[in-house]
Design a protein around this motif. Structure first.
Motif, mmCIF file in Angstrom:
data_model
loop_
_atom_site.group_PDB
_atom_site.id
_atom_site.type_symbol
_atom_site.label_atom_id
_atom_site.label_comp_id
_atom_site.label_asym_id
_atom_site.label_seq_id
_atom_site.Cartn_x
_atom_site.Cartn_y
_atom_site.Cartn_z
ATOM 1 N N GLY A 387 25.378 53.383 52.381
ATOM 2 C CA GLY A 387 24.544 54.010 51.356
ATOM 3 C C GLY A 387 25.272 54.885 50.357
ATOM 4 O O GLY A 387 24.630 55.495 49.503
ATOM 5 N N THR A 388 26.595 54.956 50.412
ATOM 6 C CA THR A 388 27.276 55.927 49.554
ATOM 7 C C THR A 388 28.169 55.304 48.481
ATOM 8 O O THR A 388 28.851 56.035 47.765
ATOM 9 N N ARG A 389 28.188 54.002 48.380
ATOM 10 C CA ARG A 389 28.917 53.371 47.277
ATOM 11 C C ARG A 389 28.056 52.239 46.737
ATOM 12 O O ARG A 389 27.257 51.654 47.470
ATOM 13 N N TYR A 390 28.246 51.938 45.431
ATOM 14 C CA TYR A 390 27.267 51.088 44.749
ATOM 15 C C TYR A 390 27.924 50.084 43.816
ATOM 16 O O TYR A 390 28.968 50.347 43.228
ATOM 17 N N PHE A 391 27.253 48.955 43.669
ATOM 18 C CA PHE A 391 27.591 48.016 42.612
ATOM 19 C C PHE A 391 26.608 48.200 41.469
ATOM 20 O O PHE A 391 25.400 48.314 41.696
ATOM 21 N N TYR A 392 27.133 48.164 40.269
ATOM 22 C CA TYR A 392 26.310 48.112 39.058
ATOM 23 C C TYR A 392 26.097 46.633 38.727
ATOM 24 O O TYR A 392 25.013 46.197 38.379
ATOM 25 N N VAL A 393 27.191 45.864 38.895
ATOM 26 C CA VAL A 393 27.210 44.433 38.575
ATOM 27 C C VAL A 393 27.307 43.654 39.882
ATOM 28 O O VAL A 393 28.061 44.033 40.773
ATOM 29 N N GLU A 397 30.685 35.339 42.304
ATOM 30 C CA GLU A 397 32.056 34.901 42.546
ATOM 31 C C GLU A 397 32.948 36.027 42.060
ATOM 32 O O GLU A 397 32.792 36.492 40.934
ATOM 33 N N ALA A 398 33.818 36.508 42.912
ATOM 34 C CA ALA A 398 34.658 37.637 42.525
ATOM 35 C C ALA A 398 36.076 37.401 43.004
ATOM 36 O O ALA A 398 36.299 36.781 44.044
ATOM 37 N N ASP A 399 37.000 37.903 42.214
ATOM 38 C CA ASP A 399 38.413 37.755 42.535
ATOM 39 C C ASP A 399 39.122 39.004 42.007
ATOM 40 O O ASP A 399 39.150 39.223 40.789
ATOM 41 N N PRO A 400 39.659 39.833 42.883
ATOM 42 C CA PRO A 400 40.293 41.074 42.416
ATOM 43 C C PRO A 400 41.348 40.821 41.343
ATOM 44 O O PRO A 400 41.461 41.599 40.389
ATOM 45 N N ALA A 401 42.095 39.708 41.463
ATOM 46 C CA ALA A 401 43.142 39.436 40.468
ATOM 47 C C ALA A 401 42.521 39.165 39.099
ATOM 48 O O ALA A 401 43.029 39.612 38.069
ATOM 49 N N ALA A 402 41.399 38.455 39.082
ATOM 50 C CA ALA A 402 40.739 38.151 37.807
ATOM 51 C C ALA A 402 40.139 39.412 37.195
ATOM 52 O O ALA A 402 40.234 39.635 35.987
ATOM 53 N N GLY A 405 43.118 41.291 35.844
ATOM 54 C CA GLY A 405 43.964 40.667 34.838
ATOM 55 C C GLY A 405 43.245 40.125 33.623
ATOM 56 O O GLY A 405 43.872 39.824 32.612
ATOM 57 N N ASN A 406 41.925 39.987 33.697
ATOM 58 C CA ASN A 406 41.183 39.398 32.591
ATOM 59 C C ASN A 406 40.100 40.376 32.132
ATOM 60 O O ASN A 406 39.126 40.606 32.840
ATOM 61 N N PRO A 407 40.281 40.958 30.929
ATOM 62 C CA PRO A 407 39.329 41.984 30.477
ATOM 63 C C PRO A 407 37.882 41.501 30.421
ATOM 64 O O PRO A 407 36.962 42.300 30.549
ATOM 65 N N THR A 408 37.666 40.195 30.245
ATOM 66 C CA THR A 408 36.275 39.731 30.202
ATOM 67 C C THR A 408 35.636 39.751 31.594
ATOM 68 O O THR A 408 34.441 39.522 31.733
ATOM 69 N N LYS A 409 36.469 40.009 32.616
ATOM 70 C CA LYS A 409 35.917 40.116 33.975
ATOM 71 C C LYS A 409 36.092 41.519 34.548
ATOM 72 O O LYS A 409 35.852 41.740 35.740
ATOM 73 N N ALA A 410 36.498 42.462 33.704
ATOM 74 C CA ALA A 410 36.751 43.818 34.203
ATOM 75 C C ALA A 410 35.482 44.479 34.734
ATOM 76 O O ALA A 410 35.544 45.402 35.547
ATOM 77 N N HIS A 411 34.321 43.994 34.276
ATOM 78 C CA HIS A 411 33.064 44.599 34.757
ATOM 79 C C HIS A 411 32.724 44.160 36.178
ATOM 80 O O HIS A 411 31.851 44.739 36.808
ATOM 81 N N ILE A 412 33.407 43.127 36.674
ATOM 82 C CA ILE A 412 33.142 42.648 38.039
ATOM 83 C C ILE A 412 33.992 43.481 39.001
ATOM 84 O O ILE A 412 35.169 43.191 39.200
ATOM 85 N N LEU A 413 33.412 44.515 39.569
ATOM 86 C CA LEU A 413 34.174 45.326 40.528
ATOM 87 C C LEU A 413 34.281 44.572 41.845
ATOM 88 O O LEU A 413 33.362 43.852 42.240
ATOM 89 N N THR A 414 35.395 44.769 42.529
ATOM 90 C CA THR A 414 35.534 44.156 43.848
ATOM 91 C C THR A 414 35.580 45.221 44.940
ATOM 92 O O THR A 414 35.855 44.920 46.092
ATOM 93 N N ARG A 415 35.337 46.488 44.537
ATOM 94 C CA ARG A 415 35.001 47.560 45.481
ATOM 95 C C ARG A 415 33.792 48.262 44.894
ATOM 96 O O ARG A 415 33.741 48.492 43.680
#
Ligand SMILES: [Zn+2]
Length: 660
Positions: A387-393, A397-402, A405-415
């Motif tokens: 209950g103490t951490r949240y996703f906005y988005v 499909e998520a990939d930390p490297a993407a 490395g890719n600004p168009t995917k920077a909104h996809i948090l992987t934590r």
């Protein structure tokens, strides 16, 4: 037409949901209060949500204290920073009911009272209540820059909080503040001379005023809600004219089209769900609610039309809505990219507000199915299990490297993040989870039919001793589909209980008082006579694993399968699978074994799929086709989508390559 059974005494006993409720009351809301109160530095990830705050602290309660004259200082945060406190107040007000379940809510109650006192102190004499404007801008600027000022959005959230507080506690302290706010708005907005004749850039006041009407019975709040719905989109020049007249401007580097604000045309003319997803959904929920309260057919038709467009063409299999990061918005039909998706947590929460309102107009299993999909997937993925951490988005499909490395995917948090510059999602999750009891039943207007639309174990007292107790056998829902409704009717009232048969359950068995029965499914419900003193309805749903294909219209999912079981959508995570996950595949008839693992991720069903993994004879970037690729056998591990990102960071995917 039906009434939502809001005043019912619903006691949720579901193991799954009790954990979420208690986690929210004991962990999430206290954590959020500390974040709002600047007691913990909040982890605001770069690129997670736009904003101008740039502060390590929320400053939300401090703004209120300054406006209330309790503290010296200057305003900090988004123009709508107050809403973080209002939504928290709404969530915490509902949470006070957990006292009935034996939880200690004393500290929460003290904070609730403190928040109300601060709003009371911050309110201007004329009822105006928005600390951004009170602290930063001269009074003549009020309601003069509505494109981005969020003033009515801000006040709307306070009104909703006040209604919740009144409904739970019976105290009118917050409600009185809210009525003064509404009076201020009613005085300043309308068709009269000198009044503002246009809407706020962010819908919310419409829903808030409709709720204020329901709480107080004051017809003028309903009329004002309807006025805001109808005025929207009638004057495309409205925001520009306010700017030209010297109104305050915010976010001047953001140039959003009128569609983003749902201000490009009247909402009642809209054919498709367009624009900023949360704006559209808050407004559509209000159109549905006000349409029902006014019996306005055009509003009711609009609410149906936009809902149908969303669920048929603009919603992901997880319930996520809003395909596009630019403008946090809907895009076009069947455009559902899994890795560029927005799928804001607030948008999934708003789908439940919207669905609830549609159910109040006419209970339908198809709507309740979508609400269930949102609840168990799109909504819960927004919050970490503690209950103490949240996703906005909420990506599929998520990939930390993407993301890195890719600004168009920077909104996809992987934590998940501890907080956001624009912190709308955390308390929105809170207010939904703590008010879940309001989403389980709808009662027909004549009071005779009770629609039980969610499989959330509970015991609920209706009038005159009429009681429904829902219990679940085995590992309980959503893992087991063995559900019993024990209906007690000691006074022999003329009653029926309608139970939803989910569209995902191909087969089911139904017994009434121990006898197998076959009843017609009408609008997604079977209706059982419950006028006897005791009636037992035993429903067993088909919980077998389903492999799902998307429509051929959905380009992003061509050649892929998703896996679902009951209401739960599954995903693969790299922590369980070798990766890269795009090499893994499964056939439509792949063997799947399932097991409930009580110690994993607070208890989840885990699927092991006999799949395969692509291998190449060479490592060349490109090569002429010579030797075929090979598939080697591989067991794929899948967990419920909502529980992803609670272990090691890595890739995640919902849709899996389909093999022969
Ligand atoms: Zn949000």
């Amino acid at each position: 037409m039906t009434n939502q059974a809001q005043a019912l005494n619903v006691n949720i006993t579901s193991r799954f949901w009790t954990r979420y409720l208690n986690m929210t009351v004991e962990n999430a809301l206290p954590y959020q209060w500390r974040a709002l109160n600047d007691e913990v530095p909040v982890d605001v990830p770069e690129g997670a949500a736009w904003g101008e705050n740039g502060s390590q602290f929320s400053h939300s309660l401090r703004n209120l204290r300054i406006a209330a004259g309790r503290e010296e200082g200057v305003f900090s945060g988004q123009p709508f920073q107050d809403t973080d406190v209002s939504k928290w107040l709404e969530a915490a007000s509902y949470a006070l009911r957990r006292k009935n379940a034996g939880l200690n809510v004393d500290e929460l109650e003290a904070h609730v009272n403190e928040a109300i006192e601060l709003f009371e102190g911050a309110q201007d004499e004329d009822g105006y209540l928005d600390t951004k404007f009170e602290l930063d801008l001269p009074a003549e600027k009020r309601f003069k820059g509505l494109r981005w000022s969020h003033e009515l959005y801000t006040m709307g959230h306070f009104i909703e909080a006040a209604v919740a507080h009144y409904e739970v506690t019976g105290s009118k302290r917050a409600l009185d503040i809210a009525e003064r706010v509404a009076n201020c708005i009613g005085h300043n907005f309308g068709d009269g001379e000198g009044q503002v004749h246009g809407p706020d850039g962010h819908p919310e006041i419409e829903l808030a005023l409709a709720r204020l009407y329901e709480a107080t019975g004051e017809r003028r709040w309903l009329d004002l809600a309807a006025w805001f719905i109808r005025v929207r989109g009638t004057d495309p020049e409205f925001f520009d004219e306010q700017d030209a007249a010297g109104g305050p401007q915010f976010y001047t580097d953001l140039h959003m089209p009128l569609k983003y604000f749902v201000q490009d045309e009247p909402i009642l003319d809209k054919q498709h769900a367009e624009g900023h997803a949360v704006r559209l959904l808050y407004l559509a929920a209000a159109v549905s609610k006000v349409g029902r309260l006014l019996n306005d057919q055009k509003m009711l038709d609009t609410a149906e039309r936009l809902w149908t467009n969303i669920v048929k063409h603009r919603m992901y299999i997880t319930g996520a809505v809003g395909s596009c990061q630019v403008g946090e918005s809907f895009s076009f039909d069947d455009d559902l990219p899994n890795d560029l998706v927005y799928g804001e947590t607030c948008a999934s929460v708003a789908m439940l507000f919207y669905g609830k309102s549609l159910m109040e107009t006419k209970p339908r299993g198809s709507v309740a199915d979508v609400m269930e999909k949102e609840l168990f997937n799109g909504v819960l993925s927004g919050v970490q299990l503690d209950g103490t951490r949240y996703f906005y988005v909420n990506p599929l499909e998520a990939d930390p490297a993407a993301s890195k490395g890719n600004p168009t995917k920077a909104h996809i948090l992987t934590r998940r993040a501890g907080w956001f510059d624009c912190a709308c999602c955390p308390a929105n999750l809170g207010r939904l989870i703590t008010s879940l009891d309001q989403y389980l039943y709808t009662v027909s207007n004549d009071g005779k039919t009770v629609y039980a639309h969610q499989f959330v174990a509970n015991k609920t007292e209706f009038e005159d001793g009429f009681t429904i107790e829902q219990t679940q056998a085995g590992d309980e829902y959503p893992w087991s589909g063995d559900i019993t409704f024990h209906v007690s009717n000691p006074n022999g009232l003329d009653k029926k209980v309608a139970v939803r048969i989910p569209q995902w359950s191909k087969d089911y068995t139904l017994e009434v008082n121990g006898e197998a029965v076959e009843l017609p499914v009408v609008d997604g419900f079977v209706t059982v006579d419950a006028s006897a003193a005791d009636t037992e309805i035993h429903l067993v749903l088909d919980m077998s694993v389903r492999r799902v294909r998307a429509s051929l219209r959905v380009r992003a999912d061509i050649g892929k399968l998703a896996v679902a079981r009951g209401p739960i959508v599954f995903c693969m995570e790299q922590v369980d699978n070798e990766g890269p996950l795009w090499l893994d595949g499964m056939s439509a008839d792949a063997n799947v074994s399932e097991s409930y693992e009580p110690d994993l991720l607070d208890g989840v069903e885990v699927l092991k799929v006999k799949g395969s993994r692509l291998e190449s004879p060479t490592d060349d970037q490109y090569r002429a086709v010579d030797a075929p690729l090979t598939e080697r056998e591989e067991t794929l591990t899948m967990i419920p989508y909502y529980a992803w990102c609670n272990r090691a960071e890595g890739q995640m995917q919902v849709w899996v390559r389909e093999t022969k």
